[in-house]
Design a protein around this motif. Structure first.
Motif, PDB file in Angstrom:
ATOM      1  N   THR A  10       5.398   6.965  -5.464  1.00 30.55           N
ATOM      2  CA  THR A  10       6.170   8.147  -5.861  1.00 30.55           C
ATOM      3  C   THR A  10       7.553   8.179  -5.218  1.00 30.55           C
ATOM      4  O   THR A  10       8.303   9.125  -5.438  1.00 30.55           O
ATOM      5  CB  THR A  10       5.409   9.433  -5.491  1.00 30.55           C
ATOM      6  OG1 THR A  10       5.164   9.439  -4.073  1.00 30.55           O
ATOM      7  CG2 THR A  10       4.080   9.508  -6.227  1.00 30.55           C
ATOM      8  N   VAL A  11       7.888   7.173  -4.409  1.00 32.73           N
ATOM      9  CA  VAL A  11       9.176   7.160  -3.719  1.00 32.73           C
ATOM     10  C   VAL A  11       9.965   5.916  -4.121  1.00 32.73           C
ATOM     11  O   VAL A  11       9.391   4.893  -4.506  1.00 32.73           O
ATOM     12  CB  VAL A  11       9.005   7.182  -2.176  1.00 32.73           C
ATOM     13  CG1 VAL A  11       8.389   8.490  -1.735  1.00 32.73           C
ATOM     14  CG2 VAL A  11       8.150   6.008  -1.712  1.00 32.73           C
ATOM     15  N   GLU A  12      11.291   6.035  -4.048  1.00 34.43           N
ATOM     16  CA  GLU A  12      12.168   4.906  -4.330  1.00 34.43           C
ATOM     17  C   GLU A  12      12.525   4.173  -3.049  1.00 34.43           C
ATOM     18  O   GLU A  12      12.541   4.763  -1.963  1.00 34.43           O
ATOM     19  CB  GLU A  12      13.467   5.397  -4.989  1.00 34.43           C
ATOM     20  CG  GLU A  12      13.317   5.912  -6.397  1.00 34.43           C
ATOM     21  CD  GLU A  12      14.665   6.326  -6.978  1.00 34.43           C
ATOM     22  OE1 GLU A  12      15.513   6.829  -6.203  1.00 34.43           O
ATOM     23  OE2 GLU A  12      14.873   6.148  -8.196  1.00 34.43           O
ATOM     24  N   HIS A  13      12.854   2.892  -3.195  1.00 29.43           N
ATOM     25  CA  HIS A  13      13.335   2.081  -2.084  1.00 29.43           C
ATOM     26  C   HIS A  13      14.731   1.589  -2.441  1.00 29.43           C
ATOM     27  O   HIS A  13      14.949   1.053  -3.533  1.00 29.43           O
ATOM     28  CB  HIS A  13      12.410   0.885  -1.844  1.00 29.43           C
ATOM     29  CG  HIS A  13      10.992   1.262  -1.529  1.00 29.43           C
ATOM     30  ND1 HIS A  13      10.531   1.406  -0.237  1.00 29.43           N
ATOM     31  CD2 HIS A  13       9.948   1.549  -2.346  1.00 29.43           C
ATOM     32  CE1 HIS A  13       9.258   1.745  -0.270  1.00 29.43           C
ATOM     33  NE2 HIS A  13       8.877   1.840  -1.536  1.00 29.43           N
ATOM     34  N   GLU A  14      15.672   1.774  -1.534  1.00 30.23           N
ATOM     35  CA  GLU A  14      17.026   1.273  -1.755  1.00 30.23           C
ATOM     36  C   GLU A  14      17.042  -0.220  -1.427  1.00 30.23           C
ATOM     37  O   GLU A  14      16.700  -0.618  -0.310  1.00 30.23           O
ATOM     38  CB  GLU A  14      18.019   2.026  -0.877  1.00 30.23           C
ATOM     39  CG  GLU A  14      19.461   1.591  -1.083  1.00 30.23           C
ATOM     40  CD  GLU A  14      20.419   2.372  -0.195  1.00 30.23           C
ATOM     41  OE1 GLU A  14      21.111   1.728   0.623  1.00 30.23           O
ATOM     42  OE2 GLU A  14      20.451   3.610  -0.303  1.00 30.23           O
ATOM     43  N   VAL A  15      17.421  -1.039  -2.384  1.00 31.83           N
ATOM     44  CA  VAL A  15      17.400  -2.487  -2.191  1.00 31.83           C
ATOM     45  C   VAL A  15      18.790  -3.061  -2.447  1.00 31.83           C
ATOM     46  O   VAL A  15      19.569  -2.526  -3.230  1.00 31.83           O
ATOM     47  CB  VAL A  15      16.374  -3.167  -3.124  1.00 31.83           C
ATOM     48  CG1 VAL A  15      14.971  -2.691  -2.819  1.00 31.83           C
ATOM     49  CG2 VAL A  15      16.702  -2.922  -4.584  1.00 31.83           C
ATOM     50  N   SER A  16      19.084  -4.146  -1.762  1.00 34.18           N
ATOM     51  CA  SER A  16      20.336  -4.853  -1.969  1.00 34.18           C
ATOM     52  C   SER A  16      20.193  -5.770  -3.178  1.00 34.18           C
ATOM     53  O   SER A  16      19.239  -6.550  -3.265  1.00 34.18           O
ATOM     54  CB  SER A  16      20.695  -5.662  -0.723  1.00 34.18           C
ATOM     55  OG  SER A  16      21.790  -6.509  -0.977  1.00 34.18           O
ATOM     56  N   VAL A  17      21.148  -5.677  -4.099  1.00 36.73           N
ATOM     57  CA  VAL A  17      21.090  -6.518  -5.295  1.00 36.73           C
ATOM     58  C   VAL A  17      21.201  -7.995  -4.913  1.00 36.73           C
ATOM     59  O   VAL A  17      20.600  -8.858  -5.557  1.00 36.73           O
ATOM     60  CB  VAL A  17      22.205  -6.111  -6.283  1.00 36.73           C
ATOM     61  CG1 VAL A  17      22.288  -7.080  -7.455  1.00 36.73           C
ATOM     62  CG2 VAL A  17      21.964  -4.701  -6.797  1.00 36.73           C
ATOM     63  N   SER A  18      21.944  -8.282  -3.851  1.00 37.33           N
ATOM     64  CA  SER A  18      22.103  -9.684  -3.435  1.00 37.33           C
ATOM     65  C   SER A  18      20.778 -10.299  -3.000  1.00 37.33           C
ATOM     66  O   SER A  18      20.591 -11.515  -3.086  1.00 37.33           O
ATOM     67  CB  SER A  18      23.122  -9.779  -2.303  1.00 37.33           C
ATOM     68  OG  SER A  18      22.679  -9.064  -1.160  1.00 37.33           O
ATOM     69  N   GLU A  19      19.829  -9.480  -2.526  1.00 36.45           N
ATOM     70  CA  GLU A  19      18.516  -9.995  -2.141  1.00 36.45           C
ATOM     71  C   GLU A  19      17.632 -10.248  -3.358  1.00 36.45           C
ATOM     72  O   GLU A  19      16.662 -10.989  -3.276  1.00 36.45           O
ATOM     73  CB  GLU A  19      17.826  -9.023  -1.180  1.00 36.45           C
ATOM     74  CG  GLU A  19      18.561  -8.884   0.154  1.00 36.45           C
ATOM     75  CD  GLU A  19      17.884  -7.871   1.063  1.00 36.45           C
ATOM     76  OE1 GLU A  19      16.849  -7.287   0.647  1.00 36.45           O
ATOM     77  OE2 GLU A  19      18.380  -7.659   2.183  1.00 36.45           O
ATOM     78  N   ASN A  20      17.925  -9.569  -4.480  1.00 37.21           N
ATOM     79  CA  ASN A  20      17.293  -9.833  -5.772  1.00 37.21           C
ATOM     80  C   ASN A  20      15.756  -9.845  -5.694  1.00 37.21           C
ATOM     81  O   ASN A  20      15.115 -10.866  -6.006  1.00 37.21           O
ATOM     82  CB  ASN A  20      17.793 -11.168  -6.334  1.00 37.21           C
ATOM     83  CG  ASN A  20      17.634 -11.251  -7.837  1.00 37.21           C
ATOM     84  OD1 ASN A  20      17.526 -10.233  -8.518  1.00 37.21           O
ATOM     85  ND2 ASN A  20      17.615 -12.456  -8.355  1.00 37.21           N
ATOM     86  N   PRO A  21      15.143  -8.716  -5.300  1.00 38.08           N
ATOM     87  CA  PRO A  21      13.679  -8.698  -5.173  1.00 38.08           C
ATOM     88  C   PRO A  21      12.974  -8.860  -6.521  1.00 38.08           C
ATOM     89  O   PRO A  21      13.526  -8.544  -7.576  1.00 38.08           O
ATOM     90  CB  PRO A  21      13.404  -7.321  -4.566  1.00 38.08           C
ATOM     91  CG  PRO A  21      14.582  -6.493  -4.933  1.00 38.08           C
ATOM     92  CD  PRO A  21      15.744  -7.423  -4.951  1.00 38.08           C
ATOM     93  N   LYS A  22      11.733  -9.335  -6.459  1.00 39.35           N
ATOM     94  CA  LYS A  22      10.943  -9.525  -7.666  1.00 39.35           C
ATOM     95  C   LYS A  22      10.447  -8.197  -8.219  1.00 39.35           C
ATOM     96  O   LYS A  22      10.205  -7.241  -7.483  1.00 39.35           O
ATOM     97  CB  LYS A  22       9.753 -10.447  -7.385  1.00 39.35           C
ATOM     98  CG  LYS A  22      10.129 -11.896  -7.157  1.00 39.35           C
ATOM     99  CD  LYS A  22       8.886 -12.759  -7.007  1.00 39.35           C
ATOM    100  CE  LYS A  22       9.246 -14.228  -6.857  1.00 39.35           C
ATOM    101  NZ  LYS A  22       8.039 -15.082  -6.731  1.00 39.35           N
ATOM    102  N   ILE A  23      10.282  -8.165  -9.548  1.00 38.66           N
ATOM    103  CA  ILE A  23       9.808  -6.979 -10.238  1.00 38.66           C
ATOM    104  C   ILE A  23       8.393  -7.235 -10.733  1.00 38.66           C
ATOM    105  O   ILE A  23       8.095  -8.303 -11.270  1.00 38.66           O
ATOM    106  CB  ILE A  23      10.728  -6.626 -11.431  1.00 38.66           C
ATOM    107  CG1 ILE A  23      12.155  -6.403 -10.955  1.00 38.66           C
ATOM    108  CG2 ILE A  23      10.206  -5.409 -12.173  1.00 38.66           C
ATOM    109  CD1 ILE A  23      12.297  -5.313  -9.925  1.00 38.66           C
ATOM    110  N   ALA A  24       7.531  -6.238 -10.546  1.00 38.11           N
ATOM    111  CA  ALA A  24       6.153  -6.335 -11.012  1.00 38.11           C
ATOM    112  C   ALA A  24       5.953  -5.385 -12.194  1.00 38.11           C
ATOM    113  O   ALA A  24       6.718  -4.421 -12.360  1.00 38.11           O
ATOM    114  CB  ALA A  24       5.189  -5.983  -9.881  1.00 38.11           C
ATOM    115  N   PRO A  25       4.949  -5.625 -13.029  1.00 35.56           N
ATOM    116  CA  PRO A  25       4.688  -4.715 -14.151  1.00 35.56           C
ATOM    117  C   PRO A  25       4.496  -3.279 -13.676  1.00 35.56           C
ATOM    118  O   PRO A  25       3.814  -3.020 -12.679  1.00 35.56           O
ATOM    119  CB  PRO A  25       3.394  -5.275 -14.753  1.00 35.56           C
ATOM    120  CG  PRO A  25       3.423  -6.725 -14.401  1.00 35.56           C
ATOM    121  CD  PRO A  25       4.037  -6.783 -13.038  1.00 35.56           C
ATOM    122  N   GLY A  26       5.107  -2.352 -14.391  1.00 32.76           N
ATOM    123  CA  GLY A  26       5.002  -0.941 -14.042  1.00 32.76           C
ATOM    124  C   GLY A  26       6.068  -0.454 -13.080  1.00 32.76           C
ATOM    125  O   GLY A  26       6.186   0.756 -12.838  1.00 32.76           O
TER     126      GLY A  26
END
Length: 238
Positions: A212-228
């Protein structure tokens, strides 16, 4: 010293500021022009210092209002608190499965995880699927079919269509997109048509499926996305 009405150069600056998304700068110029027009109609000259003081006061008020609005929003969590995309995929609502029961073509086929989190199978009815891996669902199906329906059943389960991820905010085509292996924040932005001109290209906000919460991520780190998962691209102000 008296001011004249704003000339075309100032009007052009206001339009340029709006086009660049610099809302405070555009507001500042419009406010100054309105004040000068009002005072000119009354025949009252305005000194440089007086005009500058009023403009700076209004600008400071706008900055305080913007800061107050931002502080009212729930602060996102740091990227260090972001759970990594799991190497073992867990089934979720909407996943489409290919189930093969060896020697039983009438029972084999393509099935979908329903809104209730189950898979409706022939003979045995609903089988809980949400939260299980494909291997765990195989074991559950074997146990159910072995309970008086089939002798020594062998079952294989494959996910052939994952549930989508969602991207919103400052991208050209926000919406839902199918998840594929290796999807990252940058590839999700590219799939959505790229950034808008006012997008913040240095960071994004990522909410994992089930959180239910967002995480601020750096675009340069380019984290993986999971379904949903839900990705939000924010707006830059300066």
């Amino acid at each position: 010293m008296a001011f004249a009405l704003p000339n075309r150069f100032e009007a052009g600056r206001a339009i340029s500021d709006i086009a660049r998304g610099n809302r405070i700068g555009a507001w500042h110029i419009r406010t100054r022009g309105a004040m000068m027009r009002s005072l000119s109609r009354k025949g009252k000259p305005v000194s440089v210092g007086r005009m500058r003081a009023r403009s700076l006061s209004g600008l400071a008020g706008a900055a305080l209002l913007l800061s107050a609005c931002e502080s009212m929003e729930t602060a996102p969590l740091a990227a260090t608190a972001l759970p990594p995309a799991s190497d073992v995929y867990r089934l979720g609502l909407g996943d489409k499965l290919r189930v093969n029961i060896y020697g039983e073509p009438a029972l084999s086929g393509e099935y979908q995880v329903s809104g209730g989190g189950v898979v409706a199978m022939p003979l045995i009815g609903d089988v809980q699927a949400v939260g299980l891996s494909a291997r765990e669902l195989e074991a559950a199906l074997v146990a159910r079919y072995a309970g008086g329906y089939l002798n020594s059943p062998r079952v294989a389960v494959e996910v052939y269509d994952f549930r989508p991820y969602f991207i919103l905010g400052e991208v050209q085509r926000p919406g839902r997109f199918p998840t594929t292996e290796g999807t990252t924040v940058l590839s999700a932005v590219a799939t959505a048509g790229g950034y808008t001109y006012r997008a913040n290209r240095k960071k994004a906000y990522l909410r994992r499926a089930g959180e239910t919460v967002e995480h601020e991520v750096s675009v340069s780190e380019n984290p993986k996305i999971a379904p949903g998962d839900v990705i939000r691209v924010g707006e830059r102000y300066f």
